[in-house]
Design an enzyme around this catalytic site. Structure first.
Site, mmCIF file in Angstrom:
data_model
loop_
_atom_site.group_PDB
_atom_site.id
_atom_site.type_symbol
_atom_site.label_atom_id
_atom_site.label_comp_id
_atom_site.label_asym_id
_atom_site.label_seq_id
_atom_site.Cartn_x
_atom_site.Cartn_y
_atom_site.Cartn_z
ATOM 1 N N HIS A 137 -14.643 -5.027 6.045
ATOM 2 C CA HIS A 137 -13.354 -5.756 6.267
ATOM 3 C C HIS A 137 -13.707 -6.913 6.993
ATOM 4 C CE1 HIS A 137 -12.078 -1.374 5.830
ATOM 5 N NE2 HIS A 137 -11.599 -1.960 4.908
ATOM 6 N N HIS B 256 -11.109 -6.003 14.399
ATOM 7 C CA HIS B 256 -9.694 -6.538 14.115
ATOM 8 C C HIS B 256 -8.632 -6.807 15.221
ATOM 9 C CE1 HIS B 256 -10.922 -5.483 9.995
ATOM 10 N NE2 HIS B 256 -10.759 -4.343 10.125
ATOM 11 N N ASP C 112 -18.844 0.792 6.496
ATOM 12 C CA ASP C 112 -17.893 0.994 5.358
ATOM 13 C C ASP C 112 -18.073 0.274 4.062
ATOM 14 O OD1 ASP C 112 -16.990 -1.004 6.858
ATOM 15 O OD2 ASP C 112 -14.987 -0.392 7.383
ATOM 16 N N ASP D 234 -19.310 -5.230 8.836
ATOM 17 C CA ASP D 234 -18.249 -4.374 8.381
ATOM 18 C C ASP D 234 -17.595 -4.738 7.137
ATOM 19 O OD1 ASP D 234 -16.200 -2.172 9.746
ATOM 20 O OD2 ASP D 234 -15.277 -3.426 8.352
HETATM 21 ZN ZN LIG Z 1 -13.686 -1.962 8.085
#
Ligand SMILES: [Zn+2]
Length: 315
Positions: A164, A125, A249, A162
């Protein structure tokens, strides 16, 4: 097969400033306990050096690197509602990025065919000039940039599984055609980017693949996107190195998202990537990103490493 980590990665603890933070040192301890029980799956363990500042500066401008360093030197603090750096976090972040760099050097030199970096803080991120989403520096981007700038590679494929969207990595390479970036992620959650229509910009048009999936998505959808969309594009790209932003996740037990993968799903995804990379003649290195349900995280890392090493899924 080589496993990279460093004790400094345990010293970064967002709970010092953000109560109840899920990205905590116990994540690495859980992974290492599960691996130790299985004799590390036969992988060689390497303690890695810190990244050099010049490695970070390929993807993060000087003011960002200095801001993180100075914040930590001054005792640390929260950067936003999710992201924290403490006194030891700069050191941890240098070793996280340094692990990804050391792994990449080893893979490119042919010392290993596959690697795994168990590091934190995570990276995907972190945008060029902005720490966010638990991430300070983009570890996988720093490694890809090293491979291209210094190790003589011309094409690197980054797969981000991931749950996200890897907005930082996407931004860093948005305009480039020497990095193919593919992300499968749950749509509608943090960080809000990663629409299917966003396929890169300028000379990088077509070198970004964003595949959002709905809440509740199971292995069949993840695997079909990987096999039917991502891998054919990667085959056409002919990568010389595969880096996986390996977050766990999307596991059904994870508290931060709503997908329904199992540890064995990560073994299946790891296996198909391993088979494809074998066809391309490219080594594979995975770098830990998210994954916050500790038993699920540990089991999923073990499953992924088994897959990358060509072993069956541990029960
Ligand atoms: Zn994540």
């Amino acid at each position: 097969m080589q496993y990279f980590s460093h004790p400094a990665c345990l010293e970064h603890d967002p709970r010092q400033g953000l109560h109840g933070h899920p990205e905590q040192p116990g994540r690495l301890r859980a992974i290492e306990a599960a691996l130790a029980e299985r004799d590390w799956l036969g992988w060689e363990r390497r303690e890695t050096p810190a990244a050099r500042e010049e490695d970070l500066l390929r993807v993060h401008p000087t003011p960002h690197v200095e801001a993180i360093r100075e914040l930590c030197r001054a005792g640390g603090g929260a950067i936003d509602a999710d992201t924290f750096a403490g006194e030891r976090s700069y050191e941890a972040a240098l070793h996280a990025a340094g692990s990804a760099c050391a792994m990449t050097r080893s893979l490119v030199a042919g010392e290993a065919k596959t690697g795994f970096c168990a590091v934190r803080p995570p990276g995907h991120h972190a945008e060029p000039e902005r720490a966010m989403g638990f991430c300070l520096f983009d570890n996988v981007a720093v490694a890809a940039a090293l491979a291209l700038a210094e190790l003589g590679l011309e094409r690197v494929f980054i797969l981000d599984w991931d749950v996200h969207h890897g907005n930082g990595t996407a931004e860093i390479f948005r305009h480039r055609d020497d990095v193919l970036f593919a992300s499968i992620h749950q749509g509608g959650i943090f960080p809000g980017t990663g629409a299917r229509e966003d396929t890169g910009s300028g000379p990088g048009e077509g070198y970004t693949i964003n595949l959002p999936v709905p809440a509740g998505s199971e292995e069949a959808l993840w695997l079909s996107l990987l096999e039917d969309e991502v891998l054919p594009a990667a085959t056409e790209f002919r990568p010389q190195l595969v880096l996986i932003s390996a977050g766990f996740d999307a596991h059904r037990d994870d508290p931060l998202a709503n997908c329904r993968l199992e540890a064995s799903s990560f073994h299946r995804m790891g296996s198909v990537v391993r088979d494809a990379a074998g066809d391309w003649g490219a080594p594979i290195g995975a770098v830990l990103e998210g994954g916050y349900a500790l038993p699920a995280l540990a089991e999923s890392v073990v499953a992924t490493m088994a897959a990358l090493g060509g072993e069956p899924c541990p029960s």
